[in-house]
Design an enzyme around this catalytic site. Structure first.
Site, PDB file in Angstrom:
ATOM      1  N   SER A  25     -35.477   7.874   6.143  1.00  0.00           N
ATOM      2  CA  SER A  25     -36.650   8.585   5.632  1.00  0.00           C
ATOM      3  C   SER A  25     -37.043   9.777   6.504  1.00  0.00           C
ATOM      4  CB  SER A  25     -37.829   7.617   5.551  1.00  0.00           C
ATOM      5  OG  SER A  25     -38.970   8.284   5.082  1.00  0.00           O
ATOM      6  N   CYS A 134     -44.902   4.851  11.977  1.00  0.00           N
ATOM      7  CA  CYS A 134     -44.913   6.278  12.290  1.00  0.00           C
ATOM      8  C   CYS A 134     -45.764   6.537  13.531  1.00  0.00           C
ATOM      9  CB  CYS A 134     -45.455   7.100  11.127  1.00  0.00           C
ATOM     10  SG  CYS A 134     -45.409   8.861  11.500  1.00  0.00           S
ATOM     11  N   GLY A 247     -31.090   4.516  14.100  1.00  0.00           N
ATOM     12  CA  GLY A 247     -31.453   5.042  15.414  1.00  0.00           C
ATOM     13  C   GLY A 247     -30.264   5.652  16.113  1.00  0.00           C
TER      14      GLY A 247
HETATM   15  C1  LIG Z   1     -38.251  14.903  11.261  1.00  0.00           C
HETATM   16  C2  LIG Z   1     -38.339  13.411  11.053  1.00  0.00           C
HETATM   17  C3  LIG Z   1     -39.189  12.903  10.068  1.00  0.00           C
HETATM   18  C4  LIG Z   1     -39.291  11.527   9.864  1.00  0.00           C
HETATM   19  N1  LIG Z   1     -40.110  11.061   8.871  1.00  0.00           N
HETATM   20  C5  LIG Z   1     -40.171   9.715   8.623  1.00  0.00           C
HETATM   21  C6  LIG Z   1     -40.963   9.206   7.548  1.00  0.00           C
HETATM   22  O1  LIG Z   1     -41.608   9.949   6.797  1.00  0.00           O
HETATM   23  N2  LIG Z   1     -40.990   7.847   7.353  1.00  0.00           N
HETATM   24  C7  LIG Z   1     -40.266   6.987   8.148  1.00  0.00           C
HETATM   25  O2  LIG Z   1     -40.309   5.776   7.926  1.00  0.00           O
HETATM   26  N3  LIG Z   1     -39.475   7.455   9.155  1.00  0.00           N
HETATM   27  C8  LIG Z   1     -39.423   8.785   9.403  1.00  0.00           C
HETATM   28  N4  LIG Z   1     -38.618   9.267  10.426  1.00  0.00           N
HETATM   29  C9  LIG Z   1     -37.842   8.309  11.242  1.00  0.00           C
HETATM   30  C10 LIG Z   1     -36.392   8.198  10.776  1.00  0.00           C
HETATM   31  O3  LIG Z   1     -36.305   7.722   9.451  1.00  0.00           O
HETATM   32  C11 LIG Z   1     -35.575   7.264  11.716  1.00  0.00           C
HETATM   33  O4  LIG Z   1     -36.159   5.993  11.708  1.00  0.00           O
HETATM   34  C12 LIG Z   1     -35.554   7.784  13.150  1.00  0.00           C
HETATM   35  O5  LIG Z   1     -35.436   9.194  13.185  1.00  0.00           O
HETATM   36  C13 LIG Z   1     -34.413   7.174  13.962  1.00  0.00           C
HETATM   37  O6  LIG Z   1     -33.167   7.456  13.398  1.00  0.00           O
HETATM   38  P1  LIG Z   1     -32.215   8.699  13.846  1.00  0.00           P
HETATM   39  O7  LIG Z   1     -32.105   8.638  15.345  1.00  0.00           O
HETATM   40  O8  LIG Z   1     -30.906   8.459  13.140  1.00  0.00           O
HETATM   41  O9  LIG Z   1     -32.894   9.925  13.389  1.00  0.00           O
HETATM   42  C14 LIG Z   1     -38.515  10.640  10.655  1.00  0.00           C
HETATM   43  C15 LIG Z   1     -37.658  11.153  11.632  1.00  0.00           C
HETATM   44  C16 LIG Z   1     -37.552  12.516  11.843  1.00  0.00           C
HETATM   45  C17 LIG Z   1     -36.611  13.028  12.897  1.00  0.00           C
END
Ligand SMILES: Cc1cc2nc3c(=O)[nH]c(=O)nc-3n(C[C@H](O)[C@H](O)[C@H](O)COP(=O)(O)O)c2cc1C
Length: 307
Positions: A25, A134, A247
């Protein structure tokens, strides 16, 4: 080769995925932004940007900073609001073969319940992911996910308000994530996804002030992978529900690590900002690994490294 997974075996609708690779997300918009870049229908599922009852503008700028091996963001759930989502996005999703999961967030338990009830039965929305994690919003968000009791309360409120499969997304910013996972499972979640971002900050030493408009933000990307992996391992050992790992997943071997730790599926987040096709590259890498290793069914890999 069997790649399909069932993320909500106890739910009346179920949540069957053709393969275990999902988008995370907030990193893949509403899916529509990426549909011209590659065949997004080949993915296991798409999780849309976090949705609230009313449209939100998000936090003050600057809201995104690159860190060593990661990204700090304080977007703060900027989104179009649930009514526009139902009117403008869901009809597009309803035509897709790939399931779309609505990610929801609120300031009160009642907000979550209302979101769950208005999204129940909307064509194009296959499941809900409840964001109680969040770190970038004052009320709600991670506050709900930080302790078992409030996490269970939000989960139960959503459960009562929808027949859709419910995934609950946990925050790493808590002292005992397994305890939160157990409480959420008891409250009626169909699956658990983790992790959201880790609270972090950066300072401009010349200006002597925080770099993010919101002072703190959420850290994502490769820097958080070992933390996320350990938490997925812990939660998968604590609950009987399917776990979705997220993550810092950047390539297929990262994804396979999460699956071997006990995740039934994975979400690709920040990696899509570097390479918009990262999720599909990861799926193809998993397929290649399975072919090379003579693995017939992805289920053989789930939890393979657990002891
Ligand atoms: C720019 C950005 C916006 C995000 N917005 C949301 C969101 O609206 N809802 C949510 O549950 N997680 C949100 N996340 C978290 C991601 O879904 C994910 O859990 C987190 O970034 C870790 O994964 P990654 O390291 O692969 O990015 C956001 C992450 C980023 C970087």
């Amino acid at each position: 080769m069997k790649l399909s997974v069932q993320l909500a075996p106890q739910n009346e609708h179920g949540l069957p995925l053709a393969n275990p690779v999902m988008t995370a997300s907030g990193t893949f918009g509403y899916g529509t932004e990426y549909s011209h870049l590659f065949d997004i229908q080949r993915l296991g599922a798409i999780v849309c940007k976090g949705t609230t009852l009313e449209p939100w503008d998000g936090n003050a700028q600057p809201r995104i900073i690159e860190t060593d091996n990661g990204l700090l963001n304080s977007i703060g759930l900027q989104n179009i609001g649930v009514r526009a989502l139902i009117k403008e996005k869901a009809p597009i999703w309803a035509k897709w073969r790939v399931p779309v999961i609505g990610n929801i967030a609120g300031e009160t338990g009642d907000d979550y319940a209302r979101l769950a009830s208005v999204l129940d039965g909307v064509a194009g929305v296959s499941a809900l992911e409840v964001n109680i994690s969040c770190p970038n919003v004052k009320a709600g968000g991670a506050e709900f996910g930080a302790n078992a009791e409030s996490a269970a309360r939000v989960t139960a409120a959503v459960r009562r308000s929808t027949s859709l499969p419910v995934l609950v997304k946990l925050t790493p910013n808590t002292s005992d994530i397994a305890e939160v996972a157990i409480a959420v499972a008891k409250a009626g979640a169909d699956a658990i996804s983790l992790i959201n971002t880790l609270k972090g900050m950066a300072i401009d030493i010349d200006k002597r002030q925080p770099l993010l408009g919101n002072v703190t933000g959420g850290l994502s990307g490769p820097a958080i992978k070992p933390v996320a992996l350990a938490m997925v391992y812990e939660v998968a050992g604590a609950v009987d529900l399917p776990v979705v790992g997220c993550g810092g997943i950047t390539n297929a071997s990262d994804a396979i690590e999460f699956i071997m730790a006990g995740a039934s599926a994975v979400q690709v987040g920040t990696a899509s900002f570097v390479n918009p096709r990262a999720s599909l590259d990861i799926l193809e890498g998993i397929e290649k690994f399975m072919a090379e290793e003579g693995i017939e069914d992805i289920a053989e890999l789930v939890g393979a490294a657990r002891r």
